[in-house]
Design an enzyme around this catalytic site. Structure first.
Site, short mmCIF file in Angstrom:
data_model
loop_
_atom_site.label_atom_id
_atom_site.label_comp_id
_atom_site.label_asym_id
_atom_site.label_seq_id
_atom_site.Cartn_x
_atom_site.Cartn_y
_atom_site.Cartn_z
N ALA A 186 0.52 -1.43 -0.39
CA ALA A 186 0.15 -0.16 0.27
C ALA A 186 0.98 1.31 -0.29
O ALA A 186 2.33 1.36 0.59
CB ALA A 186 -1.07 0.17 1.28
N HIS A 246 -2.00 -2.83 -6.87
CA HIS A 246 -1.46 -2.53 -5.11
C HIS A 246 -2.38 -3.18 -4.29
O HIS A 246 -3.48 -3.22 -4.65
CB HIS A 246 -0.74 -1.31 -4.17
N CYS A 247 -2.26 -3.97 -3.27
CA CYS A 247 -3.00 -4.08 -2.26
C CYS A 247 -2.33 -3.61 -0.87
O CYS A 247 -1.58 -2.65 -0.45
CB CYS A 247 -3.16 -5.69 -1.96
N THR A 248 -2.85 -3.89 0.93
CA THR A 248 -1.87 -4.33 1.83
C THR A 248 -0.28 -4.45 1.89
O THR A 248 0.76 -2.97 1.64
CB THR A 248 -2.53 -4.54 2.62
N THR A 272 -1.47 -8.75 -5.66
CA THR A 272 -1.17 -8.15 -5.61
C THR A 272 -0.35 -9.34 -7.00
O THR A 272 0.19 -9.26 -8.00
CB THR A 272 -0.30 -7.21 -5.47
#
Length: 402
Positions: free
Chosen positions: A179, A288-290, A296
């Site tokens: 992120a 993106h993700c976390t 991702t």
């Protein structure tokens, strides 16, 4: 072929060894590959050829301005390049973009497959190198795969990978990361130069609210277009910390494999959007993700697959995330892991948390296996569910391969 960058970042010496187009697996991969730079200290770097002294960059000069006091020193990073001997004598160029029009000649007529070069752009964080054989063979671009940022981990370029037909994914077009909510002012100075046009946020709405991204641009910059997932939360077993704390290692790994097997349908809409934007050439793009690892990682694997990158390379690229996340635990990521309101403090060292931090290729293989069981092949899934058939794949390859 590989490239090693020796540079300063966030006050400490960093050395990154990254895969170049000639290798089938990335140097940072945790499995299925030898690690070209597994450990770094301020005085040595452990590489595939053993420990070599890490030079701390070159002082490109001190300058004093009239009417001011103080001294400014620019540390110029050095790069070590390695390429196959079969290319013969080569000329090496450097550029700020992977574009031949802006190249600067660095060395001519080198042989032996290796060179150490000081950056010709001492104040620039990202440099591309072009290896041009003098015998007329096709040249190759090299760059750092991993971008070293203060506030965001696992930020990397998906370029350079060799496809099954011996072309290479174009550098500077496809980025992935954790992120970006933790980007610092110094990070944005580096990110601005990438020219990112679109950002796909695969986090849930709950994650987005907890750590929102307030993208900053330079005085002449244009903020990218954001495309965020509309999923409210992750599946319950992924967020129930009390339940996670009770899992042993086998159960935790089974949970992760199960999540990957659900992603082909669970993230179908988001994946359709990613490919639609790629086909519309809305790049450079960031996904993106976390952690930049699971959602991702799955999306990035499908993009590389559609471009014709071998599955072995895709799995090795995926395996980099766990190493990179553990090597650079950013404040925002630590906060999420140790937040007592979510039970993070009680489960940070649990088998479940360790399994969730891992980027075991077996997880991604579970996702591919689920696709093949339900659709017969990954190609058919891409075509029938994501709208990426032979014609679209040919278009993607013409846009993103050299």
């Amino acid at each position: 072929m590989r490239l090693t960058r020796l540079s300063f970042s966030a006050g400490s010496l960093m050395a990154l060894a990254v895969q170049a187009p000639g290798l089938a697996t990335p140097a940072w991969a945790a499995s299925n590959a030898s690690t070209a730079s597994a450990s770094v200290s301020p005085s040595t770097m452990t590489g595939s050829a053993g420990a070599v002294p890490a030079r701390e960059g070159r002082d490109s000069g001190r300058s004093e301005n009239a009417g001011s006091t103080g001294v400014r020193m620019v540390m110029t990073p050095e790069y070590r390049l390695h390429w196959p001997d079969g290319l013969g004598r080569v000329d090496i160029y450097a550029a700020l973009r992977p574009d031949r029009d802006g190249m600067r000649l660095m060395q001519r007529g080198l042989s032996g497959g290796t060179a150490s070069l000081a950056s010709p752009f001492p104040e620039q964080d990202r440099v591309y190198f072009f290896i041009k054989p003098q015998n007329g063979q096709d040249g190759l671009w090299l760059a750092d795969r991993v971008l070293t940022l203060e506030g965001v981990a696992n930020f990397r370029d998906m370029g350079g990978y060799e496809t099954q037909d011996h072309r290479h994914v174009r550098w500077g077009q496809l980025y992935r990361s954790a992120a970006p909510s933790g980007l610092t002012s110094q990070d944005y100075a580096q990110i601005d130069a990438l020219g990112i046009r679109t950002v796909t946020d695969l986090r849930t709405e709950a994650e987005q609210r907890k750590q929102p991204t307030h993208w900053k641009t330079g005085p002449n910059g244009t903020p990218p277009a954001f495309f965020a997932s509309k999923k409210p939360v992750l599946p319950g077993q992924m967020t129930d910390r009390a339940q996670l704390a009770r899992l042993d290692t086998r159960q935790a790994r089974a949970m992760m494999a199960g999540f990957y097997s659900r992603m082909p349908e669970l993230y179908e809409d988001e994946l359709k959007g990613i490919f639609a934007r790629l086909l519309a050439h809305r790049t450079p793009t960031l996904t993106h993700c976390t952690a930049g690892k699971d959602r991702t990682g799955f999306a990035s694997a499908l993009v590389l697959y559609a471009l014709g990158v071998p599955e072995k390379t895709i799995l090795a690229d995926y395996a980099m995330s766990g190493t990179l996340l553990r090597a650079h635990m950013t404040p925002s990521f630590k906060a999420a892991m140790n937040d007592p309101k979510t039970g993070g403090a009680a489960t940070a060292a649990s088998p479940a948390m360790q399994a969730m931090l891992d980027s075991d290729p077996a997880y991604l293989e579970a996702g591919f296996r689920a696709i093949r069981e339900r659709y017969g092949s990954v190609d058919r899934y891409l075509s029938e569910k994501l709208g990426v058939g032979p014609q679209q794949r040919a278009q993607l390859q013409s846009l993103y391969l050299d």
